[in-house]
Design an enzyme around this catalytic site. Sequence first.
Site, PDB file in Angstrom:
ATOM      1  N   TYR A  41       0.808  -1.219   0.000  1.00 28.00           N
ATOM      2  CA  TYR A  41       0.000   0.000   0.000  1.00 28.00           C
ATOM      3  C   TYR A  41       0.846   1.276   0.000  1.00 28.00           C
ATOM      4  CZ  TYR A  41      -3.761  -3.168   1.577  1.00 28.00           C
ATOM      5  OH  TYR A  41      -4.664  -4.198   1.705  1.00 28.00           O
ATOM      6  N   HIS A  99       0.639 -11.610   1.983  1.00 27.28           N
ATOM      7  CA  HIS A  99      -0.431 -10.894   1.286  1.00 27.28           C
ATOM      8  C   HIS A  99      -1.064 -11.742   0.176  1.00 27.28           C
ATOM      9  CE1 HIS A  99      -1.726  -6.534   0.103  1.00 27.28           C
ATOM     10  NE2 HIS A  99      -2.719  -7.374   0.017  1.00 27.28           N
TER      11      HIS A  99
END
Length: 265
Positions: A41, A99
Amino acid sequence: MSEFHRLGLGTYRNTDPDACRTAVETALETGYRHVDTAQMYDNETYVGEGIAAADVAREDVFLATKLDTDNLARDAVHESSAASLERLDTDYVDLLYVHWPIDSYDAAETLPALDTLHTEGAIRNVGLSNFTPELLDEAIETLEAPVFAHQVEMHPLLQQEALHERAVADDYWLVAYCPVARGQVADVPELVEIGEKHDATPYQVSLAWLLAKENVAAIPKATSKQHIVENYGALDVELSEADVAKIDRIEREERLVDFPAAPWN
């Protein structure tokens, strides 16, 4: 050690420094105690600054981040997680996820490195994200640390029944990202109708539906104070068993996060 709170703040695509810092601070001041970010992110620094700015002790915040897909080789797990801790300005994270089990992911390389971080105390819990049932089996068999959470896309238009059953059976959290289907739940008649009955928005109904389920948490992304507070209001929406069953019967299956290399393709 901070407790796990089932309603958290998602920070995906919140890369504006001021907006991200303010969103995290606002969420914590509103009552949230679970903040979710990721190396991918590019906002861990701002998330850490938001936590520092809030009038909430670090030990009262459940902070989760995720390893990028290029950082899953053994040495990269250690190096990148240390960099995450530095960016977040913390000595530990409460939860570190893989992730995506793609690119540099190798269960035999990646997972023992997570076990080491867990033993050392740099991470309090181990998580997986976007795993298929087969990859879950392999990971659970390989890890020494218990799996604390599995994070997946989950909302009334992608209900993930099989993964939910697995989470309940093995007693770990299923953490729902995109829990309001990126706003699409606003146009789902069942949610609108139930919301009118409870004086709640369809977004709050979607979150309340998730939170009514055993072993499920939700991390809606929000940046404005209005949406942060609105989402938090889902905690006050008490759906009946009939309400939950009505949403359960929605037969649409619309995955929003998908790409050719995704593990289910």
